[in-house]
Design a protein around this motif. Structure first.
Motif, PDB file in Angstrom:
ATOM      1  N   TYR A   5      -1.878   3.812   7.153  1.00  0.00           N
ATOM      2  CA  TYR A   5      -2.895   4.375   8.048  1.00  0.00           C
ATOM      3  C   TYR A   5      -3.579   5.580   7.395  1.00  0.00           C
ATOM      4  O   TYR A   5      -4.797   5.710   7.445  1.00  0.00           O
ATOM      5  CB  TYR A   5      -2.250   4.776   9.382  1.00  0.00           C
ATOM      6  N   ALA A   6      -2.807   6.448   6.747  1.00  0.00           N
ATOM      7  CA  ALA A   6      -3.378   7.616   6.059  1.00  0.00           C
ATOM      8  C   ALA A   6      -4.303   7.171   4.925  1.00  0.00           C
ATOM      9  O   ALA A   6      -5.389   7.741   4.737  1.00  0.00           O
ATOM     10  CB  ALA A   6      -2.276   8.515   5.510  1.00  0.00           C
ATOM     11  N   ILE A   7      -3.906   6.144   4.195  1.00  0.00           N
ATOM     12  CA  ILE A   7      -4.753   5.634   3.119  1.00  0.00           C
ATOM     13  C   ILE A   7      -6.030   5.043   3.705  1.00  0.00           C
ATOM     14  O   ILE A   7      -7.124   5.233   3.159  1.00  0.00           O
ATOM     15  CB  ILE A   7      -3.995   4.598   2.256  1.00  0.00           C
ATOM     16  N   THR A  47       0.840  -1.205   0.000  1.00  0.00           N
ATOM     17  CA  THR A  47       0.000   0.000   0.000  1.00  0.00           C
ATOM     18  C   THR A  47       0.872   1.251   0.000  1.00  0.00           C
ATOM     19  O   THR A  47       0.632   2.189  -0.760  1.00  0.00           O
ATOM     20  CB  THR A  47      -0.965  -0.023   1.204  1.00  0.00           C
ATOM     21  N   VAL A  48       1.905   1.260   0.821  1.00  0.00           N
ATOM     22  CA  VAL A  48       2.825   2.409   0.849  1.00  0.00           C
ATOM     23  C   VAL A  48       3.537   2.547  -0.494  1.00  0.00           C
ATOM     24  O   VAL A  48       3.674   3.663  -1.021  1.00  0.00           O
ATOM     25  CB  VAL A  48       3.846   2.280   2.002  1.00  0.00           C
ATOM     26  N   GLN A  92       2.597   5.955  -1.812  1.00  0.00           N
ATOM     27  CA  GLN A  92       3.658   6.815  -1.270  1.00  0.00           C
ATOM     28  C   GLN A  92       3.222   7.548   0.000  1.00  0.00           C
ATOM     29  O   GLN A  92       3.728   8.633   0.308  1.00  0.00           O
ATOM     30  CB  GLN A  92       4.122   7.847  -2.323  1.00  0.00           C
ATOM     31  N   ARG A  93       2.290   6.988   0.707  1.00  0.00           N
ATOM     32  CA  ARG A  93       1.792   7.525   1.979  1.00  0.00           C
ATOM     33  C   ARG A  93       1.654   6.365   2.946  1.00  0.00           C
ATOM     34  O   ARG A  93       1.625   5.205   2.541  1.00  0.00           O
ATOM     35  CB  ARG A  93       0.418   8.185   1.786  1.00  0.00           C
ATOM     36  N   SER A 149      16.573  13.414  -1.476  1.00  0.00           N
ATOM     37  CA  SER A 149      17.772  13.371  -2.323  1.00  0.00           C
ATOM     38  C   SER A 149      17.870  12.077  -3.132  1.00  0.00           C
ATOM     39  O   SER A 149      18.629  12.002  -4.098  1.00  0.00           O
ATOM     40  CB  SER A 149      19.028  13.547  -1.472  1.00  0.00           C
ATOM     41  N   ALA A 150      17.093  11.057  -2.746  1.00  0.00           N
ATOM     42  CA  ALA A 150      17.087   9.778  -3.472  1.00  0.00           C
ATOM     43  C   ALA A 150      15.841   9.632  -4.342  1.00  0.00           C
ATOM     44  O   ALA A 150      15.570   8.558  -4.859  1.00  0.00           O
ATOM     45  CB  ALA A 150      17.186   8.626  -2.494  1.00  0.00           C
ATOM     46  N   GLY A 151      15.052  10.703  -4.447  1.00  0.00           N
ATOM     47  CA  GLY A 151      13.883  10.660  -5.317  1.00  0.00           C
ATOM     48  C   GLY A 151      12.549  10.546  -4.611  1.00  0.00           C
ATOM     49  O   GLY A 151      11.526  10.369  -5.258  1.00  0.00           O
ATOM     50  N   GLY A 152      12.538  10.615  -3.292  1.00  0.00           N
ATOM     51  CA  GLY A 152      11.254  10.555  -2.566  1.00  0.00           C
ATOM     52  C   GLY A 152      11.124   9.277  -1.770  1.00  0.00           C
ATOM     53  O   GLY A 152      12.064   8.842  -1.113  1.00  0.00           O
ATOM     54  N   VAL A 153       9.955   8.676  -1.845  1.00  0.00           N
ATOM     55  CA  VAL A 153       9.687   7.466  -1.064  1.00  0.00           C
ATOM     56  C   VAL A 153      10.423   6.292  -1.708  1.00  0.00           C
ATOM     57  O   VAL A 153      10.162   5.936  -2.856  1.00  0.00           O
ATOM     58  CB  VAL A 153       8.171   7.193  -0.959  1.00  0.00           C
ATOM     59  N   ILE A 154      11.332   5.716  -0.930  1.00  0.00           N
ATOM     60  CA  ILE A 154      12.167   4.635  -1.461  1.00  0.00           C
ATOM     61  C   ILE A 154      11.953   3.309  -0.738  1.00  0.00           C
ATOM     62  O   ILE A 154      12.534   2.295  -1.121  1.00  0.00           O
ATOM     63  CB  ILE A 154      13.660   5.007  -1.407  1.00  0.00           C
ATOM     64  N   GLY A 155      11.136   3.315   0.306  1.00  0.00           N
ATOM     65  CA  GLY A 155      10.922   2.092   1.065  1.00  0.00           C
ATOM     66  C   GLY A 155       9.889   2.299   2.145  1.00  0.00           C
ATOM     67  O   GLY A 155       9.175   3.311   2.149  1.00  0.00           O
ATOM     68  N   ALA A 156       9.809   1.334   3.060  1.00  0.00           N
ATOM     69  CA  ALA A 156       8.818   1.410   4.138  1.00  0.00           C
ATOM     70  C   ALA A 156       9.333   0.735   5.400  1.00  0.00           C
ATOM     71  O   ALA A 156      10.098  -0.225   5.348  1.00  0.00           O
ATOM     72  CB  ALA A 156       7.511   0.748   3.703  1.00  0.00           C
ATOM     73  N   ILE A 157       8.871   1.274   6.506  1.00  0.00           N
ATOM     74  CA  ILE A 157       9.016   0.650   7.820  1.00  0.00           C
ATOM     75  C   ILE A 157       7.631   0.106   8.127  1.00  0.00           C
ATOM     76  O   ILE A 157       6.662   0.868   8.130  1.00  0.00           O
ATOM     77  CB  ILE A 157       9.421   1.670   8.889  1.00  0.00           C
TER      78      ILE A 157
END
Length: 151
Positions: free
Chosen positions: A74-76, A65-66, A70-71, A111-119
């Protein structure tokens, strides 16, 4: 919330911080930190006592989902609840691959382009999974958790 950089070492530090808090609070929890891409790069994973394989499946669905929106998951979930729809209804996405339960938080590195992963955490209630991730990120970044926690 953004990180100045994200490396395997960053994942290890965040993961061990999360694990220590979970153990201290006696949580039954799976913690997964991954970098998106093809293939996904797992950087940290732990399953505390009492977890099952189902927790790993929840982690995958939450982090999917993230990756898509890219959010935080929980927000979604809050957005979908406000619309009175599920992601399956609105986007024709399979529930076996996506969920709007809280607990997956984007790793945002401009600096790496935004959302690159998730916790991603699984084992607590949706809001609690989300909040634990936010709490540890705040601690890591030196940001007051009280300023960012959900009210």
């Amino acid at each position: 919330m953004t990180l100045p950089e994200f490396t395997a070492e960053t994942a290890w530090v965040l993961g061990t911080m999360l694990r220590a808090k979970a153990i201290e609070r006696r949580h039954t929890l799976v913690i997964d930190i991954r970098r998106f891409g093809r293939p996904v790069q797992p950087l940290f994973y732990t399953a505390l006592p009492g977890t099952t394989g189902d927790h790993a499946r929840w982690v995958r669905r939450k982090s999917n989902t993230v990756a898509r929106w890219q959010r935080s998951s929980y927000a979604i979930g809050l957005k979908m609840a406000g619309l009175g729809q599920t992601i399956a209804e609105r986007y024709a996405l399979p529930a076996a691959e996506y969920t709007t339960d809280g607990g997956s938080f984007p790793i945002n590195v401009p600096s790496a382009g935004g959302v690159i992963g998730a916790i991603t955490l699984s084992g607590l209630a949706s809001r609690e999974d989300h909040e634990l991730a936010v709490e540890v990120l705040c601690e890591h970044l030196g940001i007051a958790y009280s300023d960012l926690r959900l009210k």
